[in-house]
Design a protein around this motif. Structure first.
Motif, PDB file in Angstrom:
ATOM      1  N   VAL A 266     -11.127 -11.061   9.062  1.00 13.95           N
ATOM      2  CA  VAL A 266     -10.017 -10.188   9.416  1.00 13.95           C
ATOM      3  C   VAL A 266      -9.438 -10.498  10.797  1.00 13.95           C
ATOM      4  O   VAL A 266      -8.262 -10.250  11.042  1.00 13.95           O
ATOM      5  CB  VAL A 266     -10.455  -8.708   9.314  1.00 13.95           C
ATOM      6  N   ASP A 267     -10.230 -11.091  11.718  1.00 16.73           N
ATOM      7  CA  ASP A 267      -9.674 -11.366  13.045  1.00 16.73           C
ATOM      8  C   ASP A 267      -8.558 -12.404  12.967  1.00 16.73           C
ATOM      9  O   ASP A 267      -7.575 -12.334  13.698  1.00 16.73           O
ATOM     10  CB  ASP A 267     -10.760 -11.788  14.044  1.00 16.73           C
ATOM     11  N   ASP A 268      -8.682 -13.358  12.025  1.00 11.82           N
ATOM     12  CA  ASP A 268      -7.591 -14.314  11.835  1.00 11.82           C
ATOM     13  C   ASP A 268      -6.383 -13.624  11.208  1.00 11.82           C
ATOM     14  O   ASP A 268      -5.239 -13.984  11.464  1.00 11.82           O
ATOM     15  CB  ASP A 268      -8.042 -15.459  10.927  1.00 11.82           C
ATOM     16  N   ILE A 269      -6.653 -12.638  10.371  1.00 10.46           N
ATOM     17  CA  ILE A 269      -5.579 -11.926   9.685  1.00 10.46           C
ATOM     18  C   ILE A 269      -4.783 -11.054  10.654  1.00 10.46           C
ATOM     19  O   ILE A 269      -3.561 -10.951  10.558  1.00 10.46           O
ATOM     20  CB  ILE A 269      -6.184 -11.071   8.549  1.00 10.46           C
ATOM     21  N   VAL A 270      -5.478 -10.450  11.612  1.00  9.29           N
ATOM     22  CA  VAL A 270      -4.797  -9.667  12.634  1.00  9.29           C
ATOM     23  C   VAL A 270      -3.757 -10.545  13.338  1.00  9.29           C
ATOM     24  O   VAL A 270      -2.611 -10.153  13.541  1.00  9.29           O
ATOM     25  CB  VAL A 270      -5.817  -9.105  13.659  1.00  9.29           C
ATOM     26  N   GLU A 271      -4.175 -11.765  13.640  1.00  7.80           N
ATOM     27  CA  GLU A 271      -3.278 -12.758  14.240  1.00  7.80           C
ATOM     28  C   GLU A 271      -2.081 -13.038  13.334  1.00  7.80           C
ATOM     29  O   GLU A 271      -0.930 -13.030  13.771  1.00  7.80           O
ATOM     30  CB  GLU A 271      -4.093 -14.049  14.430  1.00  7.80           C
TER      31      GLU A 271
ATOM     32  N   ILE B 230      -6.977  -0.766  12.597  1.00  5.56           N
ATOM     33  CA  ILE B 230      -6.108  -1.467  13.541  1.00  5.56           C
ATOM     34  C   ILE B 230      -5.085  -2.330  12.812  1.00  5.56           C
ATOM     35  O   ILE B 230      -3.928  -2.436  13.228  1.00  5.56           O
ATOM     36  CB  ILE B 230      -6.983  -2.332  14.486  1.00  5.56           C
ATOM     37  N   VAL B 231      -5.509  -2.942  11.719  1.00  6.30           N
ATOM     38  CA  VAL B 231      -4.577  -3.724  10.905  1.00  6.30           C
ATOM     39  C   VAL B 231      -3.404  -2.841  10.503  1.00  6.30           C
ATOM     40  O   VAL B 231      -2.232  -3.227  10.591  1.00  6.30           O
ATOM     41  CB  VAL B 231      -5.293  -4.288   9.660  1.00  6.30           C
ATOM     42  N   GLU B 232      -3.725  -1.627  10.100  1.00 11.01           N
ATOM     43  CA  GLU B 232      -2.709  -0.633   9.746  1.00 11.01           C
ATOM     44  C   GLU B 232      -1.791  -0.356  10.941  1.00 11.01           C
ATOM     45  O   GLU B 232      -0.566  -0.356  10.813  1.00 11.01           O
ATOM     46  CB  GLU B 232      -3.441   0.650   9.351  1.00 11.01           C
ATOM     47  N   VAL B 233      -2.399  -0.117  12.108  1.00 16.08           N
ATOM     48  CA  VAL B 233      -1.619   0.214  13.303  1.00 16.08           C
ATOM     49  C   VAL B 233      -0.680  -0.933  13.666  1.00 16.08           C
ATOM     50  O   VAL B 233       0.497  -0.713  13.959  1.00 16.08           O
ATOM     51  CB  VAL B 233      -2.551   0.519  14.502  1.00 16.08           C
ATOM     52  N   ILE B 234      -1.186  -2.165  13.611  1.00 15.33           N
ATOM     53  CA  ILE B 234      -0.353  -3.316  13.980  1.00 15.33           C
ATOM     54  C   ILE B 234       0.846  -3.426  13.038  1.00 15.33           C
ATOM     55  O   ILE B 234       1.979  -3.604  13.483  1.00 15.33           O
ATOM     56  CB  ILE B 234      -1.182  -4.617  13.949  1.00 15.33           C
TER      57      ILE B 234
END
Lengths: 461, 461
Positions: free
Chosen positions: A259-264, B262-266
């Motif tokens: 998921v950290d790559d996905i956040v990017e 956080i994915v949601e927030v972004i």
């Protein structure tokens, strides 16, 4: 703007690590070539903070800083840098040190660094690597850009379903080539096809004799290795994933996306949509004047052509304008109201397409809705503007012409605002790229044409 | 548009789960009131797919579907729904069932559902809960909206540093009130202040006698409970976090924020910036015509005022236009080029402020860069447009006036494009909200004024 004040909101984020005062003191130390102080200030920084610092520095200061850090420079910083700054720092480093650093990284980070280099640089670094690692990285680089294959890491934990929790824990304690961190364990059959997933927390909460097959989730999201990263991000967002198995065409497990790559990816894709809607290329705040100008001129050139088209429409009616200059005064209002209404609809449509909230099933209904919104808002503003202009210019016919043009343009704005992005998407084009220019050209041309045309027809016929 | 075709890109995402054909068959079954078929089709769906389905249905079909599912309706779907659809479905459910569902959820999901309800609905549900859970949820709801306190879950794993891995694993196996899933273990001192973090994978990879204090990371990102969610998201993005400890004013651990929230927030924050830049309220594709119109009219009203201001500038020069109608033909080009250039700069600035790439330290340098970009692009387009218009209208003075106005407007566009968002940020306002209207008003007014003013001065003085 020069002196930071305590009430300021600009720097709320960087309160402790990178205060303006801290950055200033590093820059001063670099400028004075005070190596001891520089190292004392910079070495304790976390990777992401050092990256941020490097982005804030001027190129010459950045070079000095990297040289003062020498072999203590942590190459993991590279994957956190903006592209232009990263290219600069890579030039400053010894390819041998860089290759050594790559072998320490998870494969997705290594690929991330390599993929932006040119062929020659890549070769230079890859040649320094042990054969097996080189082959693995080369294979990753063979996947299409922005695909799951580029995003995934090869290091993962996979166990057979007949193992129990005890065996699994023992394996985790003994095995050498595991990822730095992981959150899920993949369960595979003898052909290495995924049959389930176990959250790591569930492993730790189960007793040693419990079978993996008893605690695994069989409902899993498998990512094909060729899937576009935007699509991968949508799957993660939709199903709230932390990591997901990547499979090749044969359905075999080849890697894992975390998921950290996905956040990017999500941040990048949203930023890209915002940039494209505003007619911007890939630019960042650390680009030079020339780079920035070069990225912005093409869009302004397109705008020049479309604005000229709109001007040509006005030129058709120069005789009409000559008879009544008030038309020249009011016509930009028609165009501007249409442009704004069109941009609103277009923005909603582009976003809804990107998040898959707008699909075939509801396309027709959504087009109908936009049409009625256009009619409703058209009536509201036709009444307001027609009435005001009739009063102001003491000419109710002028008011009627103005109202009619506003009505026409707001309906056209709504329809083009949804139909153009839908059409571009249907053609396989990215609707964010070119919708804006089509929509505003349309509302300019229709706005000027309907207003001046109605005026010629009604006022002077 | 009606029939899905295989080459179509609209539905690539929903290939298996929610194909148009599948949605169509559910709708048909609902319309025919074929309860058995509906349940057979819908019950196997994953939560996120059911949510997507509910969003695609018309309100009456949605109600029928929820009633056919009865007590088999999974309330976890609620947290995946758009706000307007969620409100609708909540009305259809029994408050008792809803309360029972809330007690099963992690506290962050429960808060997420409660916070959007009105006071009376909240009361109705909270009153059904056991006292301890009610108190905990009420406390969460007391934190400011969009703060870490609302985002966090209270369920977490915390252990003292003197425990060893064996003790920790035994505790995980025995303890009752743990989160559904977790990725990190927090290490706390006797006052419950965080002293470190251990990734769960590191726990599983260590032998039972190893002390937690030996394997914990002491470098941690602590989130104050009042921190704004946008800020929390920036910390997660910057430091690649999976979860982070939330602390109260006393520094005590009170909860944990996980990356899925956080994915949601972004996604939300990026979507919000896009919407605000286009002058849109909170609207979604499932809103009605009236809701949509109401969300868009305010911005069009603002645009009406600013367009009128620009028209007033033109009216100042009606005598000049009367003498040469070509001015009316060319003036929209000046305004439009300025508007586009200003939007480009503004978009970059708003994004850079949001991602903290633009901070005090580099503000002055960035303003200077934008100024020079404006000068450079101004020269390029002044030459092109001045030259062309001089040729086309056979009037080099007209060309000179046009070139001068383009030059002035592109420099003004660059400067307002950066100074307005920076100024709004300094005042504590969200630069995405109102920058667009200020910037385009400025470029319209300056564009018309400089072009018509120069014309009056040079051509007819």
């Amino acid at each position: 703007m020069a002196e930071p004040t305590p009430t300021n909101t600009l720097d709320d984020a960087a309160e402790e690590a990178l205060s303006p005062a801290f950055v200033r003191s590093v820059v001063d130390a670099v400028d004075r070539a005070d190596k001891t102080l520089v190292r004392q200030l910079v070495l304790p920084l976390r990777t992401a903070d050092l990256a941020e610092l490097l982005e804030l520095l001027r190129p010459d200061e950045r070079q000095d800083l990297v040289e003062m850090l020498g072999t203590d420079f942590n190459p993991e910083v590279l994957s956190e840098l903006d592209e232009s700054v990263r290219d600069h720092v890579i030039e400053l480093l010894d390819p041998k040190d860089l290759a050594a650093a790559l072998t320490e990284m998870d494969s997705d980070d290594a690929v991330y660094l390599l993929e932006d280099m040119d062929e020659a640089e890549q070769r230079l670094i890859l040649d320094q690597l042990p054969a097996s690692e080189r082959a693995a990285l080369e294979q990753s680089l063979d996947y299409p850009e922005y695909s799951a294959g580029r995003l995934m890491q090869r290091e993962l934990v996979a166990v057979p379903p007949h193992w129990d929790v005890g065996q699994t824990l023992d394996y985790l304690r003994e095995a050498e080539e595991l990822p730095h961190e992981f959150y899920e364990i993949f369960v595979v059959d003898p052909a290495y096809k995924p049959v389930g997933t176990v959250p790591l927390s569930r492993v730790t909460r189960s007793k040693r004799p419990v079978l993996i097959s008893e605690i695994m989730e069989t409902e899993q999201t498998l990512i094909p290795v060729e899937m576009d990263q935007e699509e991968v991000a949508l799957q993660f967002t939709k199903y709230d994933l932390i990591s997901a198995a990547v499979v090749d065409e044969g359905g075999r497990l080849v890697g894992v996306v975390t998921v950290d790559d996905i956040v990017e990816v999500i941040s990048e894709e949203a930023a890209e949509d915002i940039r494209l809607l505003a007619g911007l290329g890939e630019e960042s705040i650390s680009d030079s004047v020339l780079q920035t100008s070069r990225s912005r001129v093409p869009w302004l050139m397109v705008n020049l052509v479309t604005a000229t088209l709109a001007a040509a429409v006005i030129a058709l009616f120069d005789a009409t304008i000559e008879k009544m200059v008030a038309l020249a005064v009011l016509m930009p209002i028609v165009a501007s109201m249409g442009g704004n209404a069109g941009t609103q609809t277009m923005t909603v449509t582009v976003r809804a397409l990107a998040t898959r909230d707008l699909v075939h099933f509801n396309a027709r209904r959504t087009i109908a809705r936009e049409f009625f919104v256009g009619v409703l808002n058209g009536m509201i503003f036709a009444l307001i503007l027609g009435g005001l202009s009739a009063l102001l210019f003491g000419n109710e016919w002028l008011g009627a012409v103005f109202a009619g043009a506003i009505m026409i343009n707001l309906v056209v704005a709504s329809l083009t605002g949804i139909l153009i992005p839908l059409g571009l998407d249907k053609l396989g084009a990215d609707p964010a790229v070119s919708s804006a220019v089509f929509v505003t050209t349309m509302t300019d041309v229709v706005g000027f044409f309907s207003f001046l045309g109605l005026a010629a027809l009604i006022l002077f016929y």
